[in-house]
Design an enzyme around this catalytic site. Structure first.
Site, PDB file in Angstrom:
ATOM      1  N   ASP A 210       0.935  -1.310   0.108  1.00 19.42           N
ATOM      2  CA  ASP A 210       0.065  -0.063   0.214  1.00 19.42           C
ATOM      3  C   ASP A 210       0.882   1.091  -0.200  1.00 19.42           C
ATOM      4  O   ASP A 210       1.873   1.578   0.875  1.00 19.42           O
ATOM      5  CB  ASP A 210      -0.685  -0.058   1.225  1.00 19.42           C
ATOM      6  CG  ASP A 210      -1.490   1.356   1.314  1.00 19.42           C
ATOM      7  OD1 ASP A 210      -2.878   1.176   0.668  1.00 19.42           O
ATOM      8  OD2 ASP A 210      -1.198   2.433   1.857  1.00 19.42           O
TER       9      ASP A 210
ATOM     10  N   TYR B 208       2.785  10.049  -0.327  1.00 16.55           N
ATOM     11  CA  TYR B 208       3.890   9.299   0.444  1.00 16.55           C
ATOM     12  C   TYR B 208       5.250   9.835  -0.022  1.00 16.55           C
ATOM     13  O   TYR B 208       6.148   9.559   0.495  1.00 16.55           O
ATOM     14  CB  TYR B 208       3.588   8.001   0.704  1.00 16.55           C
ATOM     15  CG  TYR B 208       2.318   7.382   1.459  1.00 16.55           C
ATOM     16  CD1 TYR B 208       1.466   8.246   1.894  1.00 16.55           C
ATOM     17  CD2 TYR B 208       1.951   6.059   1.486  1.00 16.55           C
ATOM     18  CE1 TYR B 208       0.129   8.056   2.593  1.00 16.55           C
ATOM     19  CE2 TYR B 208       0.913   5.657   2.041  1.00 16.55           C
ATOM     20  CZ  TYR B 208      -0.028   6.553   2.601  1.00 16.55           C
ATOM     21  OH  TYR B 208      -1.197   6.001   3.165  1.00 16.55           O
TER      22      TYR B 208
ATOM     23  N   LYS C  24      -3.171   5.653  -4.558  1.00 14.04           N
ATOM     24  CA  LYS C  24      -4.113   6.511  -4.162  1.00 14.04           C
ATOM     25  C   LYS C  24      -4.195   7.995  -4.955  1.00 14.04           C
ATOM     26  O   LYS C  24      -2.957   8.463  -5.042  1.00 14.04           O
ATOM     27  CB  LYS C  24      -4.339   7.109  -2.582  1.00 14.04           C
ATOM     28  CG  LYS C  24      -4.277   5.878  -1.652  1.00 14.04           C
ATOM     29  CD  LYS C  24      -4.314   5.893  -0.352  1.00 14.04           C
ATOM     30  CE  LYS C  24      -3.940   4.894   0.726  1.00 14.04           C
ATOM     31  NZ  LYS C  24      -2.357   4.270   0.301  1.00 14.04           N
TER      32      LYS C  24
ATOM     33  N   HIS D  63      -7.975   9.344  -2.027  1.00 10.97           N
ATOM     34  CA  HIS D  63      -7.411   9.153  -0.768  1.00 10.97           C
ATOM     35  C   HIS D  63      -7.952  10.032   0.449  1.00 10.97           C
ATOM     36  O   HIS D  63      -8.040   9.683   1.583  1.00 10.97           O
ATOM     37  CB  HIS D  63      -5.863  10.046  -0.787  1.00 10.97           C
ATOM     38  CG  HIS D  63      -4.974   9.613   0.255  1.00 10.97           C
ATOM     39  ND1 HIS D  63      -3.570   9.587  -0.028  1.00 10.97           N
ATOM     40  CD2 HIS D  63      -5.155   9.042   1.330  1.00 10.97           C
ATOM     41  CE1 HIS D  63      -2.853   9.269   1.197  1.00 10.97           C
ATOM     42  NE2 HIS D  63      -3.886   9.071   2.055  1.00 10.97           N
TER      43      HIS D  63
ATOM     44  N   GLN E 245     -10.582   2.215   2.809  1.00 10.61           N
ATOM     45  CA  GLN E 245      -9.467   2.226   3.799  1.00 10.61           C
ATOM     46  C   GLN E 245      -9.833   3.098   4.863  1.00 10.61           C
ATOM     47  O   GLN E 245      -9.577   4.437   4.351  1.00 10.61           O
ATOM     48  CB  GLN E 245      -8.239   2.320   2.926  1.00 10.61           C
ATOM     49  CG  GLN E 245      -6.924   2.196   3.813  1.00 10.61           C
ATOM     50  CD  GLN E 245      -5.504   2.392   2.949  1.00 10.61           C
ATOM     51  OE1 GLN E 245      -4.589   3.126   3.656  1.00 10.61           O
ATOM     52  NE2 GLN E 245      -5.597   1.667   1.883  1.00 10.61           N
TER      53      GLN E 245
END
Length: 359
Positions: free
Chosen positions: A43, A48, A77, A110, A184
């Protein structure tokens, strides 16, 4: 290794490697260790800033014939700066390029709220007072139609959402051609999101738990990146009940917390850069918690008071019309600290019927 089946027919592994807060040089080593340990779910996210490092490791393994692309399950995402229909293909293409892949297994929106990007197009614009420049025209239905088009184009096999609340998901489902396959969200022993899980089960949405160990590294990350420091931070791994169950099974507290979720068919994506902990986190399929132990862990839930991540580090985010915790945002960290300190030594009480719903 256990798995769950998405509405698309894809099998999604129950345990994956989370990579939030992991720097590129750390994540390459972590992905390498995870692949060696047997992980196949990874993931990440555009936000990130480590997709390239993950892609480098995956490419090495695929080209060396050590793993087939079809055996991997890669999640990334759409960033909060891309929550516009016109930006969906642009940011997905950027992620595909960084990951060096021709398709994503699961692409998630996201955040339900949107920000305006700065001139680089890669990070949010910031106001003079340090608050984020909000995109007040965020339109979930328009974004979702663009997400559906990415499935049609073969760029992703499945689509889903992250950090959405029930009312936001209801709007999507009513107006969608391809329903979300996955949600998520933050989920752990202190924030078990039972109502949300029941909604997802009813609507055929598989749930993935991020921060399943309580995100012990988040406080330091927020301090360093956003100069945001919550006053109190709960310690799931150190809770006496968790430690007692771990001792009974000769396991680590982390393995107990992960097993608690996986035993309820919830996907978990614990983040670690330690090869030893990565291995330990994956070894949770050769034991089972008893009904009594599950009940003890179920009873650690404190609803919204257990929330760690309310996105308060995005200054001004609560003013966005799609901020997902309106009406629930509170001084979570003080509340958590008070609740948990008073219960450290308590034995779990019986649960009502709602608490034992299995998803």
């Amino acid at each position: 290794m256990g798995s769950v089946v998405l509405r698309t027919g894809q099998r999604m592994p129950l345990v994956g490697l989370g990579t939030w807060q992991a720097a590129p040089e750390e994540v390459e080593r972590a992905v390498e260790a995870a692949l060696e340990a047997g992980y196949r779910l990874f993931d990440t996210a555009f936000n990130y800033n480590n997709e390239e490092a993950i892609g480098n490791t995956l490419k090495r393994w695929i080209e060396a014939g050590k793993v087939e692309r079809e055996d991997l399950f890669i999640v990334t995402k759409l960033p909060h700066i891309g929550n516009r229909a016109s930006d969906v293909p642009k940011y997905l293409d950027k992620s595909l390029k960084r990951l060096q892949l021709s398709y994503i297994d699961l692409y998630l929106v996201h955040m339900p709220f949107g920000f305006i990007p700065d001139a680089t197009g890669d990070v949010p614009a910031i106001n003079a007072d340090g608050s984020f420049v909000l995109d007040l025209k965020t339109d979930h239905n328009a974004v979702w139609k663009a997400m559906e088009e990415q499935v049609d184009a073969g760029k992703t096999k499945a689509i889903g959402i992250s950090n959405f609340n029930i009312s936001q998901m209801e709007r999507l489902i009513v107006n969608s051609r391809i329903h979300p396959a996955n949600l998520q969200v933050e989920m752990h022993a202190y924030l078990q999101q039972k109502e949300l899980r029941i909604f997802c089960e009813t609507n055929g949405i598989v749930v993935t738990a991020y921060s399943p160990l309580g995100s012990p590294g988040a406080k330091q990350h927020w301090q360093k990146k956003y100069n945001y420091s919550p006053e109190n931070f709960p310690d799931l791994l150190g809770h006496p009940a968790v430690q007692q169950i771990a001792d009974a099974h000769d396991r680590t507290p982390a393995q107990i917390l992960l097993r608690h979720l996986v035993q309820q068919h919830i996907v978990v994506i614990p983040k670690s850069t330690s090869p030893e902990r990565i291995k330990q986190n994956f070894k949770i399929f050769d034991f089972e918690l008893t009904p009594e132990e599950m009940e003890i862990l179920n009873n650690l839930d404190h609803g919204e008071q257990g929330r760690i991540l309310d996105f308060g580090f995005f200054k001004g985010v609560e003013n966005h019309p799609e901020y997902p915790f309106k009406g629930t945002k509170k001084d979570t960290h003080n509340a958590v600290n008070n609740v948990f300190s008073s219960e450290e030594k308590q034995v779990a009480k019986p649960l009502n019927a709602l608490c034992v719903q299995n998803v």
